[in-house]
Design a protein around this motif. Structure first.
Motif, short mmCIF file in Angstrom:
data_model
loop_
_atom_site.label_atom_id
_atom_site.label_comp_id
_atom_site.label_asym_id
_atom_site.label_seq_id
_atom_site.Cartn_x
_atom_site.Cartn_y
_atom_site.Cartn_z
N ALA A 258 0.83 -1.20 0.00
CA ALA A 258 0.00 0.00 0.00
C ALA A 258 0.87 1.25 0.00
O ALA A 258 0.51 2.27 -0.60
N GLU A 259 2.02 1.18 0.66
CA GLU A 259 2.91 2.33 0.74
C GLU A 259 3.45 2.70 -0.64
O GLU A 259 3.49 3.88 -1.03
N THR A 260 3.86 1.69 -1.41
CA THR A 260 4.37 1.94 -2.76
C THR A 260 3.26 2.49 -3.65
O THR A 260 3.48 3.41 -4.45
N PHE A 261 2.05 1.94 -3.51
CA PHE A 261 0.92 2.45 -4.29
C PHE A 261 0.68 3.93 -4.02
O PHE A 261 0.53 4.73 -4.95
N LEU A 262 0.66 4.32 -2.76
CA LEU A 262 0.41 5.72 -2.41
C LEU A 262 1.50 6.62 -2.93
O LEU A 262 1.24 7.74 -3.40
N ARG A 263 2.72 6.14 -2.90
CA ARG A 263 3.85 6.94 -3.40
C ARG A 263 3.72 7.15 -4.91
O ARG A 263 3.90 8.28 -5.41
N LEU A 264 3.40 6.10 -5.64
CA LEU A 264 3.31 6.20 -7.09
C LEU A 264 2.05 6.94 -7.53
O LEU A 264 2.06 7.66 -8.53
N GLU A 265 0.96 6.75 -6.79
CA GLU A 265 -0.29 7.44 -7.12
C GLU A 265 -0.08 8.94 -7.13
O GLU A 265 -0.61 9.65 -7.99
N ASN A 266 0.68 9.43 -6.19
CA ASN A 266 0.91 10.86 -6.08
C ASN A 266 1.90 11.38 -7.12
O ASN A 266 2.05 12.60 -7.27
N GLN A 267 2.57 10.47 -7.82
CA GLN A 267 3.54 10.87 -8.83
C GLN A 267 2.94 10.97 -10.22
O GLN A 267 3.59 11.48 -11.13
N GLY A 268 1.74 10.45 -10.40
CA GLY A 268 1.08 10.62 -11.69
C GLY A 268 0.86 9.37 -12.52
O GLY A 268 0.43 9.47 -13.68
N PHE A 269 1.14 8.19 -11.97
CA PHE A 269 0.86 6.96 -12.72
C PHE A 269 -0.66 6.82 -12.93
O PHE A 269 -1.46 7.21 -12.07
N ASP A 270 -1.02 6.26 -14.07
CA ASP A 270 -2.44 6.15 -14.42
C ASP A 270 -3.09 4.89 -13.85
O ASP A 270 -4.21 4.93 -13.34
N TYR A 271 -2.36 3.76 -13.96
CA TYR A 271 -2.93 2.47 -13.53
C TYR A 271 -1.86 1.65 -12.80
O TYR A 271 -0.66 1.91 -12.93
N PHE A 272 -2.35 0.62 -12.06
CA PHE A 272 -1.47 -0.12 -11.18
C PHE A 272 -1.80 -1.61 -11.22
O PHE A 272 -2.97 -2.00 -11.27
N GLU A 273 -0.74 -2.43 -11.17
CA GLU A 273 -0.90 -3.89 -11.11
C GLU A 273 -0.04 -4.40 -9.97
O GLU A 273 1.09 -3.96 -9.77
#
Length: 441
Positions: free
Chosen positions: A196-211
């Motif tokens: 979850a920590e990595t997701f939150l970090r990347l979400e705030n950087q502008g990635f569109d989608y996540f796997e």
């Protein structure tokens, strides 16, 4: 060189497909790609050769290089069973790109995204193949690129760029910051996001989608308050798990829950049960079903309703785990425990659904000691089954092969168990859709 390799591949193609057209040399699993709000965007197909035997090495070298196993299975099983209508990213390699892919793929172009990697040389012959497929409506994604300058001519033809974050390594975040201005019209997907920590970090950087596993990671801290609705559903689940539960008690609990009431009435009024009379009361519906069917309905429906405030993929995951574990029972010589294995898979995400540690979550329901042991302590007789299920769903193919080698299981049996699982899930979803459509009519 390419023609020679393709010709040699044909020598090893005669036994590639089993009777009935289903590939037997590959493990295969669709992994979800989610948006920032946790809604489903698409799936990416991950695959691996099922056999790693040295004697088979010359043949394995060319397995699947022309005939894409993912596309073959889609033709046999159907896209809907894999993705429920969502687009599917299908890996494609340097050899299959030169073949006539459109002869292998009857799916609508808007439902298929061909996933390239950096092994595709940025040469005219490959660029021409990609452009011709794009003209037919297919889209492309690319992953594992280490040199974007070298691969620029191919990257420019893609709609998606996939950057991996395995082991929570954020090195590709710097790559993203460097290339995103140049590829501002591309869609960026962060793969292997397992916390979850990595997701939150990347979400705030502008990635569109996540796997990755970020949406179903185990809960370590307990939520202070559980909603009354979830408490009511846990009470219902415990009630029907009694050997001889009281129908009136079930009626009382279901009547307090609008979602459960609607689901029940849709079930009993659907054509699947063949009940001729229209049933409008909860008590009449439960009486018509009887204890066995009520227990099945409650167990399956509640597994979804407990997660209704979570990503929809979580419900899918629990049902796939349940059926896959059940299907693996005979392979692990646990045929008599198939029902317990189903429950093990079903409740394996209970901590995430209830937002509390697993030991606390299992205090709220009645499960066998063997189920509790594997879900809480990761030990016990059921552990190898749960470990195989989790390894398979995350495409941890090394671990899958280790488990089946230790337990002397035929890879074909694993493949069959999984294919049957996704077919079962597709039938469950189709039935649910029919319930809704019938109710609206």
């Amino acid at each position: 060189m390419v023609k020679s390799l393709l010709k040699l591949k044909q020598l090893y193609d005669t036994d590639y497909f089993a009777e009935g057209g289903i590939p037997i040399k590959f493990f295969i699993v669709p992994k979800p790609i989610l948006a920032k709000d946790m809604s489903l965007y698409s799936y990416v197909l991950r695959q691996e050769q099922a056999h790693d035997y040295v004697a088979d090495a010359p043949a394995r070298l060319f397995d699947g290089v022309v005939t894409l196993p993912g596309l073959k299975i889609l033709e046999d099983v159907g896209l809907n069973a894999f993705t429920a209508g969502a687009p599917l990213f299908v890996p494609i390699n340097v050899f299959s790109l030169l073949s006539d892919i459109t002869q292998q793929c009857s799916q609508p172009p808007d439902k298929i995204v061909f996933l390239l990697d950096s092994q595709i040389p940025p040469e005219a012959v490959y660029i021409d193949c990609i452009q011709k497929l794009k003209e037919k409506g297919f889209r492309f994604a690319i992953e594992n690129v280490t040199d974007f300058d070298r691969m620029d001519s191919i990257v420019q033809l893609c709609s998606y760029i996939v950057l991996g974050f395995k082991f929570n390594n954020l090195r590709n975040l710097d790559v993203y910051k460097r290339i995103s201005p140049k590829y501002k019209n591309h869609i960026f997907i962060a793969s292997e996001v397992n916390s979850a920590e990595t997701f939150l970090r990347l979400e705030n950087q502008g990635f569109d989608y996540f796997e990755g596993r970020f949406y179903n990671v185990p809960i370590s801290k307990e939520k202070t308050v559980m909603s009354p609705v979830k408490i009511n559903r846990m009470q219902l689940l415990n009630t029907v798990r009694e050997d001889d539960f009281v129908i009136e008690e079930v009626v009382k609990i279901v009547s307090r829950d609008p979602s459960m009431s609607i689901s029940l009435l849709r079930l009993v009024n659907s054509p699947y049960l063949g009940i001729s009379q229209k049933i409008k009361s909860i008590q009449h519906a439960i009486a018509m079903l009887g204890q066995l069917e009520v227990r099945k309905w409650v167990t399956t429906v509640i597994s979804g309703l407990l997660s209704e405030d979570k990503p929809s993929e979580l419900t899918r995951l629990s049902l796939l785990r349940a059926k896959f574990a059940e299907n693996l029972a005979t392979s692990f010589e646990m045929g008599m425990q198939a029902g317990d294995l189903f429950m093990m898979g079903l409740f394996s995400i209970l901590d995430v659904a209830l937002e509390m540690p697993m030991n606390k979550a299992l205090e709220l329901i009645k499960v066998t000691d063997e189920i509790a042991e594997v879900l809480i302590n990761k030990t016990g007789r059921f552990r190898p089954v749960m470990e195989l299920v989790e390894s398979y769903e995350t495409a941890n193919w090394t671990q899958v092969k280790n488990i089946i080698a230790i337990h002397n299981i035929e890879p074909q049996n694993i493949f069959n168990a999984y294919i049957d699982t996704i077919k079962w899930y597709d039938s469950v979803i189709s039935m649910a859709d029919d319930f809704v459509n019938d109710d609206e009519e």
